[in-house]
Design an enzyme around this catalytic site. Structure first.
Site, PDB file in Angstrom:
ATOM      1  N   LYS A  77      28.872  36.926  40.567  1.00 32.77           N
ATOM      2  CA  LYS A  77      29.251  37.304  39.196  1.00 32.77           C
ATOM      3  C   LYS A  77      28.866  36.167  38.245  1.00 32.77           C
ATOM      4  O   LYS A  77      29.094  34.997  38.545  1.00 32.77           O
ATOM      5  CB  LYS A  77      30.758  37.577  39.134  1.00 32.77           C
ATOM      6  N   SER A 152      35.893  43.939  34.784  1.00 29.97           N
ATOM      7  CA  SER A 152      34.708  43.314  34.253  1.00 29.97           C
ATOM      8  C   SER A 152      33.591  43.123  35.277  1.00 29.97           C
ATOM      9  O   SER A 152      32.434  42.971  34.902  1.00 29.97           O
ATOM     10  CB  SER A 152      35.052  41.948  33.650  1.00 29.97           C
ATOM     11  N   SER A 176      39.734  43.045  37.492  1.00 29.34           N
ATOM     12  CA  SER A 176      38.266  43.020  37.382  1.00 29.34           C
ATOM     13  C   SER A 176      37.520  42.996  38.708  1.00 29.34           C
ATOM     14  O   SER A 176      36.297  43.162  38.722  1.00 29.34           O
ATOM     15  CB  SER A 176      37.824  41.818  36.544  1.00 29.34           C
TER      16      SER A 176
END
Lengths: 498, 98
Positions: A77, A152, A176
């Site tokens: 990420k 997210s 997330s």
């Protein structure tokens, strides 16, 4: 090859059946083939990944003892710093920034010889539930490209479902990791707060942020969990205690005599029919595996969402003050005679997106003199009440369970202009972050009304992360024998997919 | 119902060091009426007898021995600087003219 689990890939690497270079190249080829449509990646480090893979192959050839996941590729990420590799957090304000240091998670990945393929898309600074808030455009859900992959960490979850990577790193401040896992039919784990170091994780809400593993199976998540977890002197909130034995738990999958508490408040009205049905079926399977299902009540969870949207913006309004255009990142309006203040104002106007600005302003308000007690102070009290609810529930049950999210993946654009509707996605995941406990989401099937994946959430007490892996593995095994193949084997093929 | 006027939002944006267009200020002020109503629910249960939790871990100050360890080189530290001069970050004027 790319459709195997990470542990299957690791076994083939160990036996010499495949090389890490070939495995890495196969994933890079898949990224080339499908990522124009999926857009899971913001940056693909082709050369770096292949060089890392070649070095690992050489080590293996020389007879060096390697870690369990050595040579297996991973998607990172874009909120984690990796030395020399662009790290944007999905924001324009960090476009082109190449951090001069590795986060502890990245250092641990490298130490374990896990190959880092590239950086994945995300809502800007991890603020969002759909990845639509990325300054670089949305990620598309591989199950249906017109739908959101969650957020997210939508890029990390989508990369798993699109077979672009067998492992990924996510971060979870209010859901997330777990919500993207739920809507993409993958596995995502938020470890106990402090279980994985936050050093080099660009901070959103420091008392809630936690990095964790994303994978396609519970065992793969456990292997990655053990690779990245552990005490880190560079993070003062890192827990100085042994990492829970999550791999052993995932391998045993034993739930006999375990008490599983169904949280009454995290179900019912507002939860889609197919979501409720898959949840009930999963409970039956766990009962058949020998667990005792009990009901627990957490009356203060209904205030969790409100408290979260005060605490997280308050902390972010402070954390994001570091983006001041002085030492790194974007700088706008630096013309002769311009003041530092005007440069900051202009840079932050251009560099931050809509949702980030909304939360910074909300946090600035909640912390301001005269409103502090009514908003931030009250939210902190709710946090105490939620923790007390968990403590009481864990006196009755060993783990708690609920659907991960109220609905399956919605259409891109559907909720983009309604912040409150968007925030409701996280209603079942947020309490976990408030109390700092562990949470996992794993696939429990697809909803009959839309054919889209549904997630099952397991919550375990502080530093008892092994319990959620036991339950997750038991449910995964029961579902696998019911279906005959993993859920992701039923995903529609992407154009060009290998 | 709590509401924030356009001017209230402008003041907050100033404190947060974010330049905002008039259109953005008005839009945010409208959104905040709805958002503040939703988050104000925390006040329903936040009675005086409930202690506040700022952090999930019961942390005290964490100390380590004060030993010299390698750190970033000046070149690495400056590698992301928007502007630099004489091995330092070059920044716009911070103090006003005398």
């Amino acid at each position: 090859m790319i459709r195997n689990s990470a542990s299957e890939m690791a076994a083939k690497l160990a036996s010499g059946e495949i090389t890490s270079v070939a495995l890495t190249q196969a994933h890079l080829d898949q990224i080339s083939a499908v990522d124009t449509d999926v857009h899971a990646f913001l940056h693909v480090d082709t050369q770096g990944a292949l060089a890392q893979a070649a070095a690992i192959d050489a080590k293996r050839k020389s007879g060096e003892k390697l870690s369990p996941l050595a040579g297996v590729p991973l998607a990172l990420k874009d909120v984690m710093t990796q030395k020399g590799i662009p790290t944007t957090c999905g924001s324009k304000i960090l476009e082109g920034w190449r951090p001069p240091y590795d986060s502890t998670v990245v250092a641990n990945l490298k130490k374990n010889d896990i190959v880092i393929l590239g950086k994945t898309n995300m809502d800007e600074f991890a603020m969002g539930s759909s990845t639509e808030n990325s300054a670089y455009g949305p990620t598309h859900n591989p199950w249906d490209l017109t739908r959101i992959p969650g957020g997210s960490g939508g890029g990390s979850a989508a990369s798993l479902a699109a077979f672009e990577a067998p492992l990924a790193i996510g971060t979870d401040t209010g859901g997330s990791i777990r919500q993207p896992a739920a809507v993409t039919g993958t596995v995502g784990v938020k470890p106990t707060y402090g279980g994985v170091s936050r050093y080099g994780l660009v901070a959103f809400s420091s008392s809630l942020d936690q990095a964790g593993p994303c994978a396609r199976t519970v065992l793969d998540a456990a292997l990655l969990h053990e690779a990245i977890a552990g005490h880190d002197p560079k993070d003062s909130t890192s827990i100085n205690a042994p990492v829970p034995a999550v791999v052993a738990a995932a391998k045993s999958g034993n739930v006999k005599g375990m008490k599983i508490g169904v949280v009454k408040e995290l179900n019912g009205d507002g939860y889609q029919k197919g979501v409720r049905n898959r949840f009930e079926e999963s409970l039956e399977l766990l009962a058949a595996a020998g667990a005792e299902i009990v009901e627990v009540s957490a009356p203060n969870f209904e205030y969790a969402l409100a408290a979260y949207y005060l605490i997280a913006p308050s902390e972010c309004s402070s954390n994001l003050a570091r983006f001041d255009a002085m030492r790194y990142g974007l700088r706008v309006g630096d013309i002769d005679g311009a003041s530092a203040e005007s440069v900051m104002n202009l840079t932050r106007e251009v560099g931050f997106g809509r949702e980030v600005k909304r939360r910074i302003i909300l946090g600035t308000y909640a912390l301001s003199s005269g409103y502090y007690d009514a908003y931030y102070g009250s939210a902190q009290k709710v946090r105490t009440l939620i923790t007390q609810d968990f403590n009481k529930a864990f006196e009755i049950a060993d783990v708690l369970v609920s659907p991960t999210c109220p609905t399956t993946a919605f259409k891109i654009g559907e909720k983009a202009n309604d912040p409150l509707a968007m925030y409701l996605n996280d209603i079942a995941t947020i309490p976990v972050n408030m109390a700092g406990i562990g949470g996992m989401s794993l696939p429990s099937g697809v909803a009959e009304e839309d054919g889209l994946p549904v997630g099952f959430q397991i919550m375990s007490p502080v530093m008892k992360d092994d319990r959620m892996y036991s339950v997750g593995a038991a449910l995964e095994a029961a579902l696998l024998s019911k279906w005959g193949a993993p859920l992701l084997s039923t995903i529609p093929a992407l154009a060009g997919s290998k | 119902m709590t509401s924030l006027s356009r001017d209230d939002v402008a003041k907050l944006a100033g404190l947060a060091r974010i330049e905002m267009s008039d259109e953005e200020l008005v839009a945010l002020s409208n959104e905040f009426t709805v958002i503040l109503d939703a988050v104000a629910r925390v006040q329903e249960v936040a009675s005086a007898d409930v202690a506040a939790t700022s952090h999930p871990l019961p942390l005290r100050n964490v100390f380590r021995p004060d030993v010299v360890i390698p750190s970033l080189s000046p070149a690495d530290a400056l590698s992301g600087a928007p502007a630099q001069e004489e091995q330092r970050f070059r920044v716009p004027q911070i103090l006003g003219e005398e």
